[in-house]
Design a protein around this motif. Structure first.
Motif, short mmCIF file in Angstrom:
data_model
loop_
_atom_site.label_atom_id
_atom_site.label_comp_id
_atom_site.label_asym_id
_atom_site.label_seq_id
_atom_site.Cartn_x
_atom_site.Cartn_y
_atom_site.Cartn_z
N CYS A 149 32.85 33.98 36.21
CA CYS A 149 33.88 34.88 35.70
C CYS A 149 33.61 35.32 34.26
O CYS A 149 32.83 34.69 33.54
CB CYS A 149 35.25 34.18 35.75
SG CYS A 149 35.87 33.90 37.42
N THR A 150 34.29 36.37 33.86
CA THR A 150 34.30 36.81 32.47
C THR A 150 35.69 36.49 31.91
O THR A 150 36.64 36.24 32.67
CB THR A 150 34.06 38.32 32.36
OG1 THR A 150 35.19 39.02 32.91
CG2 THR A 150 32.80 38.73 33.11
N PRO A 151 35.86 36.50 30.60
CA PRO A 151 37.20 36.28 30.02
C PRO A 151 38.24 37.25 30.55
O PRO A 151 39.40 36.88 30.76
CB PRO A 151 36.96 36.46 28.51
CG PRO A 151 35.53 36.06 28.32
CD PRO A 151 34.82 36.56 29.54
N GLU A 152 37.84 38.50 30.78
CA GLU A 152 38.79 39.48 31.29
C GLU A 152 39.26 39.12 32.69
O GLU A 152 40.44 39.31 33.01
CB GLU A 152 38.16 40.88 31.30
CG GLU A 152 39.15 41.97 31.68
CD GLU A 152 38.56 43.36 31.58
OE1 GLU A 152 39.31 44.30 31.30
OE2 GLU A 152 37.33 43.51 31.81
N TYR A 153 38.36 38.58 33.52
CA TYR A 153 38.78 38.15 34.86
C TYR A 153 39.90 37.12 34.74
O TYR A 153 40.92 37.18 35.45
CB TYR A 153 37.64 37.53 35.64
CG TYR A 153 36.47 38.42 35.98
CD1 TYR A 153 36.46 39.77 35.67
CD2 TYR A 153 35.33 37.89 36.61
CE1 TYR A 153 35.38 40.57 35.98
CE2 TYR A 153 34.24 38.68 36.93
CZ TYR A 153 34.26 40.01 36.61
OH TYR A 153 33.18 40.79 36.91
N LEU A 154 39.70 36.14 33.86
CA LEU A 154 40.69 35.06 33.72
C LEU A 154 42.01 35.59 33.17
O LEU A 154 43.08 35.11 33.55
CB LEU A 154 40.14 33.95 32.83
CG LEU A 154 38.90 33.22 33.34
CD1 LEU A 154 38.62 31.99 32.48
CD2 LEU A 154 39.03 32.81 34.80
N LEU A 155 41.93 36.57 32.29
CA LEU A 155 43.15 37.21 31.79
C LEU A 155 43.93 37.84 32.95
O LEU A 155 45.15 37.65 33.07
CB LEU A 155 42.79 38.28 30.76
CG LEU A 155 43.96 39.15 30.24
CD1 LEU A 155 44.93 38.31 29.41
CD2 LEU A 155 43.42 40.33 29.41
N GLN A 156 43.22 38.55 33.80
CA GLN A 156 43.89 39.18 34.94
C GLN A 156 44.40 38.14 35.93
O GLN A 156 45.48 38.31 36.51
CB GLN A 156 42.93 40.16 35.62
CG GLN A 156 42.56 41.33 34.72
CD GLN A 156 41.77 42.42 35.43
OE1 GLN A 156 41.23 42.21 36.51
NE2 GLN A 156 41.70 43.59 34.82
N PHE A 157 43.66 37.07 36.13
CA PHE A 157 44.11 35.99 37.01
C PHE A 157 45.44 35.42 36.50
O PHE A 157 46.34 35.11 37.29
CB PHE A 157 43.08 34.86 37.09
CG PHE A 157 41.78 35.23 37.76
CD1 PHE A 157 41.63 36.44 38.42
CD2 PHE A 157 40.71 34.34 37.74
CE1 PHE A 157 40.43 36.77 39.05
CE2 PHE A 157 39.51 34.65 38.37
CZ PHE A 157 39.37 35.86 39.01
N ALA A 158 45.55 35.26 35.18
CA ALA A 158 46.76 34.69 34.59
C ALA A 158 47.98 35.57 34.88
O ALA A 158 49.04 35.07 35.25
CB ALA A 158 46.57 34.52 33.08
N PHE A 159 47.83 36.87 34.71
CA PHE A 159 48.93 37.78 35.00
C PHE A 159 49.30 37.74 36.48
O PHE A 159 50.47 37.61 36.84
CB PHE A 159 48.54 39.21 34.61
CG PHE A 159 48.81 39.56 33.17
CD1 PHE A 159 49.96 40.23 32.81
CD2 PHE A 159 47.91 39.22 32.18
CE1 PHE A 159 50.22 40.58 31.48
CE2 PHE A 159 48.14 39.55 30.85
CZ PHE A 159 49.30 40.22 30.50
N MET A 160 48.29 37.85 37.35
CA MET A 160 48.57 37.88 38.79
C MET A 160 49.19 36.57 39.27
O MET A 160 50.14 36.57 40.06
CB MET A 160 47.29 38.19 39.57
CG MET A 160 46.74 39.58 39.32
SD MET A 160 45.43 40.08 40.49
CE MET A 160 44.11 38.93 40.06
N GLY A 161 48.67 35.45 38.78
CA GLY A 161 49.23 34.16 39.16
C GLY A 161 50.65 33.99 38.68
O GLY A 161 51.50 33.41 39.37
N SER A 162 50.93 34.52 37.48
CA SER A 162 52.28 34.43 36.94
C SER A 162 53.27 35.22 37.78
O SER A 162 54.38 34.75 38.09
CB SER A 162 52.28 34.96 35.50
OG SER A 162 53.55 34.78 34.90
#
Length: 348
Positions: A149-162
């Protein structure tokens, strides 16, 4: 609500899928489209005492099946009349509100990404199971869809998971944590440090409730409601939990069968043990949401029985009616890496 079910996907299909569909229709009133080999589906219905297709259920014939030996990246193209391909085409064309499959994870991920497509702006789709913790359940995102992953992927994962935790798990203001080897900001690899900075900024802006880095121990204790990680680490965490739960239940069973006194003790705590077993059973949740795809997709476990399929259908219905995809679309501007000039422009 109409759910499209891959009737041929899974280790016990079509027996478990058809029985699960019948149970879901009876208990939830959900309309279900069974996609697969028509004769095989009708045979299971006959064995269950149905001489004709019940109202609310329909069959869409698909002559082929994507198997575990097929190339997951291309199987849906090579088998265009498979239950997976036909079912996802139905979803894409509006033939149902969500799609459920217990078939190949890789094939489902590839097919959903290339056929149904990702939400515009989402870099990678993520597998987001709800896992048991000391305080209930938490969303683990990602658990294997994207290993690197890239940092941006994890940022998007955080929003979607939330959004998923809030809408489906009914968790108000879900706490988001980044899986790491320590709580300090400087811990981890470049990925964790850079992603942590992005998540911290999103938290300061009030977009998510980011609580910082968490170790696996704290994640399982239930200190957060959303566990953000790359698919490689997430899959290891998930499989370790499954294995630990299995060993724990075996050990407890052995302890309580040791002698007469322990057997009597088992009777006394029987309800508690059954509750623990149910909490650790992935089939009680039903399946794993594939977040980031333009329409709701649920991946059920390959070994799903009828109960697990029924619960996966329930989960798909909740997903479809929760408004998660709309949340992602509306907040897409905050889910990408922004330059300083872009941030100043938005503030102005």
């Amino acid at each position: 609500m109409k759910i499209i079910l891959d009737a041929m996907g899974g280790d016990h299909a079509p027996q478990s899928t058809v029985e699960g569909a019948l149970a879901a229709h009876k208990e939830l009133g959900t309309q279900i489209v069974l996609v697969g080999r028509g004769e095989a589906i009708l045979q299971v219905l006959k064995e269950q005492g149905y001489s004709k297709l019940p109202d609310g259920l329909e069959i869409v014939h698909a002559s082929e099946v994507v198997g575990s030996c097929d190339n997951p990246a291309s199987a849906f193209k090579e088998k265009k009349d498979s239950s997976l391909t036909v079912g996802l085409n139905l979803l894409k064309d509006g033939g149902g509100d969500a799609f459920v499959s217990a078939g190949s994870t890789g094939a489902l991920l590839s097919a959903a990404t290339l056929m149904v497509k990702r939400i515009k702006g989402i870099r990678r789709a993520a597998l987001a199971p709800a896992i048991p913790t000391g305080q209930g359940n938490a969303v683990l995102i990602d658990c294997g869809a994207t290993a690197e992953c890239t940092p941006e992927y994890l940022l998007q994962f955080a929003f979607m998971g939330s959004y998923y935790a809030e809408r489906v798990l009914k968790c108000p203001e879900p706490r988001v944590g980044l899986l790491n080897i320590g709580a300090e900001d400087a811990k981890g690899t470049d990925l964790q440090r850079e992603a942590g900075a992005l998540l911290k900024r999103a938290g300061e802006e009030g977009r998510i409730h980011f609580v910082g880095n968490i170790e696996a121990r704290e994640a399982i204790y239930g200190d957060v409601d959303v566990i953000v990680t790359d698919g490689y680490s997430g899959n290891i965490l998930l499989k370790t939990m499954e294995g630990t739960a299995g060993i724990l239940m075996q050990q407890l069973k052995g302890i309580f069968k040791k002698n007469l006194f322990t057997k009597l003790a088992a009777l006394v705590v029987g309800d508690g043990l059954r509750g623990l077993k149910k909490q650790m059973d992935s089939g009680e949740i039903g399946g794993t949401a594939l977040l980031g795809i333009a329409k709701p997709v649920i991946k059920a476990h390959g070994s799903s029985d009828a109960v697990a399929i029924k619960n996966a259908i329930r989960q798909a219905a909740h997903f479809a009616g929760a408004g998660i995809i709309e949340d992602i679309v509306e907040n897409m501007d905050y889910m990408s890496i922004r330059t300083s000039s872009e941030m100043e422009g938005q503030q102005g």
